[in-house]
Design a protein around this motif. Structure first.
Motif, PDB file in Angstrom:
ATOM      1  N   TYR A 125       0.855  -1.220  -0.143  1.00 29.41           N
ATOM      2  CA  TYR A 125      -0.006   0.016   0.074  1.00 29.41           C
ATOM      3  C   TYR A 125       1.032   1.292   0.156  1.00 29.41           C
ATOM      4  N   ALA A 126       2.203   1.210   0.795  1.00 28.37           N
ATOM      5  CA  ALA A 126       2.790   2.367   0.954  1.00 28.37           C
ATOM      6  C   ALA A 126       3.553   2.623  -0.551  1.00 28.37           C
TER       7      ALA A 126
ATOM      8  N   ALA B  55       2.203   1.670  -3.718  1.00 27.37           N
ATOM      9  CA  ALA B  55       1.457   2.160  -4.346  1.00 27.37           C
ATOM     10  C   ALA B  55       0.963   3.511  -4.313  1.00 27.37           C
ATOM     11  N   HIS B  56       1.021   3.994  -2.953  1.00 29.95           N
ATOM     12  CA  HIS B  56       0.841   5.374  -2.756  1.00 29.95           C
ATOM     13  C   HIS B  56       1.632   6.337  -3.384  1.00 29.95           C
ATOM     14  N   ASP B  57       3.001   6.018  -2.815  1.00 24.38           N
ATOM     15  CA  ASP B  57       4.123   6.530  -3.520  1.00 24.38           C
ATOM     16  C   ASP B  57       4.066   6.698  -4.935  1.00 24.38           C
ATOM     17  N   SER B  58       3.732   5.604  -5.853  1.00 27.74           N
ATOM     18  CA  SER B  58       3.693   5.678  -7.125  1.00 27.74           C
ATOM     19  C   SER B  58       2.555   6.559  -7.577  1.00 27.74           C
ATOM     20  N   LEU B  59       1.588   6.568  -6.971  1.00 27.68           N
ATOM     21  CA  LEU B  59       0.267   7.277  -7.161  1.00 27.68           C
ATOM     22  C   LEU B  59       0.711   8.759  -7.115  1.00 27.68           C
ATOM     23  N   LEU B  60       1.239   9.509  -5.806  1.00 30.87           N
ATOM     24  CA  LEU B  60       2.085  10.685  -5.853  1.00 30.87           C
ATOM     25  C   LEU B  60       2.854  10.937  -6.904  1.00 30.87           C
ATOM     26  N   ALA B  61       3.751  10.143  -7.311  1.00 27.56           N
ATOM     27  CA  ALA B  61       4.728  10.650  -8.214  1.00 27.56           C
ATOM     28  C   ALA B  61       3.905  10.542  -9.678  1.00 27.56           C
ATOM     29  N   GLY B  62       3.127   9.728 -10.081  1.00 26.75           N
ATOM     30  CA  GLY B  62       2.353  10.081 -11.306  1.00 26.75           C
ATOM     31  C   GLY B  62       1.364  11.291 -11.329  1.00 26.75           C
ATOM     32  N   ARG B  63       0.903  11.597 -10.223  1.00 28.36           N
ATOM     33  CA  ARG B  63       0.152  12.945  -9.910  1.00 28.36           C
ATOM     34  C   ARG B  63       1.176  14.009 -10.258  1.00 28.36           C
ATOM     35  N   ARG B  64       2.266  14.080  -9.839  1.00 25.55           N
ATOM     36  CA  ARG B  64       3.112  15.402 -10.005  1.00 25.55           C
ATOM     37  C   ARG B  64       3.745  15.316 -11.301  1.00 25.55           C
ATOM     38  N   ARG B  65       3.980  14.157 -11.902  1.00 21.58           N
ATOM     39  CA  ARG B  65       4.533  13.985 -13.322  1.00 21.58           C
ATOM     40  C   ARG B  65       3.407  14.456 -14.310  1.00 21.58           C
TER      41      ARG B  65
ATOM     42  N   ALA C 196      -6.162   1.694 -10.181  1.00 15.53           N
ATOM     43  CA  ALA C 196      -6.710   0.384  -9.917  1.00 15.53           C
ATOM     44  C   ALA C 196      -5.945  -0.652  -8.901  1.00 15.53           C
ATOM     45  N   ARG C 197      -4.645  -0.355  -9.114  1.00  9.43           N
ATOM     46  CA  ARG C 197      -3.635  -1.159  -8.146  1.00  9.43           C
ATOM     47  C   ARG C 197      -3.869  -0.647  -6.806  1.00  9.43           C
ATOM     48  N   PHE C 198      -3.873   0.753  -6.686  1.00  8.61           N
ATOM     49  CA  PHE C 198      -4.042   1.423  -5.167  1.00  8.61           C
ATOM     50  C   PHE C 198      -5.375   1.088  -4.653  1.00  8.61           C
ATOM     51  N   ALA C 199      -6.373   1.188  -5.442  1.00  7.27           N
ATOM     52  CA  ALA C 199      -7.940   0.783  -4.968  1.00  7.27           C
ATOM     53  C   ALA C 199      -7.889  -0.669  -4.405  1.00  7.27           C
ATOM     54  N   ASP C 200      -7.298  -1.498  -5.378  1.00  8.87           N
ATOM     55  CA  ASP C 200      -7.172  -2.970  -4.953  1.00  8.87           C
ATOM     56  C   ASP C 200      -6.537  -3.226  -3.711  1.00  8.87           C
ATOM     57  N   ILE C 201      -5.218  -2.635  -3.511  1.00  8.30           N
ATOM     58  CA  ILE C 201      -4.595  -2.878  -2.456  1.00  8.30           C
ATOM     59  C   ILE C 201      -5.129  -2.127  -1.214  1.00  8.30           C
ATOM     60  N   GLN C 202      -5.799  -1.121  -1.382  1.00  7.91           N
ATOM     61  CA  GLN C 202      -6.567  -0.151  -0.156  1.00  7.91           C
ATOM     62  C   GLN C 202      -7.572  -1.397   0.353  1.00  7.91           C
ATOM     63  N   GLY C 203      -8.386  -1.831  -0.433  1.00 14.24           N
ATOM     64  CA  GLY C 203      -9.475  -2.907  -0.051  1.00 14.24           C
ATOM     65  C   GLY C 203      -8.671  -4.105   0.568  1.00 14.24           C
ATOM     66  N   ARG C 204      -7.803  -4.640   0.193  1.00 13.24           N
ATOM     67  CA  ARG C 204      -7.436  -5.734   0.695  1.00 13.24           C
ATOM     68  C   ARG C 204      -6.700  -5.726   1.975  1.00 13.24           C
ATOM     69  N   LEU C 205      -6.054  -4.378   2.056  1.00 14.48           N
ATOM     70  CA  LEU C 205      -5.276  -3.962   3.218  1.00 14.48           C
ATOM     71  C   LEU C 205      -6.683  -4.052   4.408  1.00 14.48           C
TER      72      LEU C 205
END
Length: 362
Positions: free
Chosen positions: A190-191, A193-203, A275-284
């Motif tokens: 989850y951590a 995927a969250h970092d990847s999500l933030l990096a993609g938003r900035r990019r 999708a990856r982030f939402a999936d991991i978040q639900g599983r977590l």
């Protein structure tokens, strides 16, 4: 030569001739049996009755998460398991140690092989566990002390319950360890995927705001429209500014944080990250709930049996039945005495027949 016939009525003359001996034997048996029966201690029996339950329905994890309910036993495997536990040497040694039955049975000092075996044999002779005709389990214990008999019977039921729970306890601890490992793994994922999500938003400047693409498209259309109007009016300075604004809205190097090129380029990539982030978040979330539920469940204990009747001190003795002992002793002695004097008469008669000049006696 015809054989001699005998009948029970023919025994009366024999008994009559030996009546002092027969009466003496019967009287002696009567006196001895009365004395022995009076010296025998009273034995009391206490009984506890319970139903075993299906361990799948008493699993705390299932009760908490699935809303399961307790189901009374009756299955052959449940009954056999409980009876096997009750007849085990482990349970017997536990009860013997708990109530110091070595001293109570005067078996000797605990730890000595002879004393331990004597106490175990005495305990087993006084303890029975049976499956009755109503699919319940009966625990019976005999002892001279009626209060101790009830305490031991209840302690046996409690020990059976504890051992029965222990059979699944280690498995539940293993399951909790697996839940914890899974939770920790998903937390790391989850951590990441969250970092990847933030990096993609900035990019790419894509933050998942509602109607983000609609606002960008509207801004591009309006800017382009104004540019065409300025060019048509011949206002070169205004057209240059609008052209620069349009470049910023459409190209990545135009200076705008949110632009069409980055938005289109990043939409597909960010969709996968989302999708990856939402999936991991639900599983977590599910893993955390499962871990917390299992941890809470294992800390509590749910009985694996349903007690119908606890053992109470008996109000009357079970044995000995003194009158039966006396009557049985007298009858047996009388029968043996009659047999003895009859054989003695036959023996003497045979001796008389075998002598020269003697005649059979009738």
């Amino acid at each position: 030569m015809s054989s001699r016939s005998y009948s029970l009525l023919g025994l009366w003359p024999v008994v009559n001739r030996w009546k002092p001996l027969v009466a003496g034997a019967v009287g002696l048996a009567l006196i001895i049996s009365v004395i022995v029966s009076l010296l025998m201690p009273n034995i009391y029996k206490s009984t506890a009755v319970f139903y075993p339950t299906n361990p799948n329905t008493t699993d705390p994890d299932r009760i908490v998460t699935d809303g399961g309910k307790l189901e009374l036993g009756g299955r052959a495997e449940d009954l056999d398991r409980v009876i096997t536990i009750g007849e085990s040497q482990t349970l017997a040694e536990l009860i013997i140690k708990q109530f110091n039955l070595h001293k109570h049975y005067k078996a000797g000092k605990p730890g000595e092989d002879v004393a331990d075996q004597a106490a175990l044999d005495e305990f087993n002779s006084n303890f029975t566990i049976v499956h009755n005709d109503r699919d319940a389990i009966e625990v019976n214990f005999l002892d001279r002390d009626k209060v101790l008999a009830a305490r031991v019977a209840n302690a046996i039921v409690h020990a059976i319950d504890s051992i029965n729970q222990q059979l699944t306890f280690e498995n539940r601890r293993t399951v909790i360890t697996l839940y914890q490992t899974r939770k920790e793994f998903l937390e790391r994922e989850y951590a990441a995927a969250h970092d990847s999500l933030l990096a993609g938003r900035r990019r790419y400047g894509i933050y998942g705001m509602e109607n983000e693409s609609r606002y960008l498209g509207r801004a591009i259309i309006e800017t382009e429209t104004k540019l065409r109007q300025a060019e048509g009016e011949g206002n070169s300075s205004k057209a240059a500014g609008l052209r620069k604004a349009l470049r910023g809205l459409t190209q990545a190097d135009g200076g705008n944080f949110l632009n069409l090129e980055n938005y289109v380029k990043g939409t597909d990539r960010m969709a996968t990250v989302y999708a990856r982030f939402a999936d991991i978040q639900g599983r977590l979330i599910g893993a955390r709930n499962a871990y917390e539920t299992a941890k809470l469940a294992i800390s509590g204990k749910i009985s694996s049996i349903y007690s119908v009747q606890k053992a109470f001190p008996a109000t009357k003795k079970t044995k000995p039945v003194r009158w039966l002992i006396v009557v049985s002793s007298v009858i047996i002695t009388l029968a043996l005495s009659i047999v003895f004097v009859t054989l003695l008469e036959l023996y003497r008669g045979n001796l008389s027949v075998g002598r020269p000049g003697s005649e059979p006696q009738y």
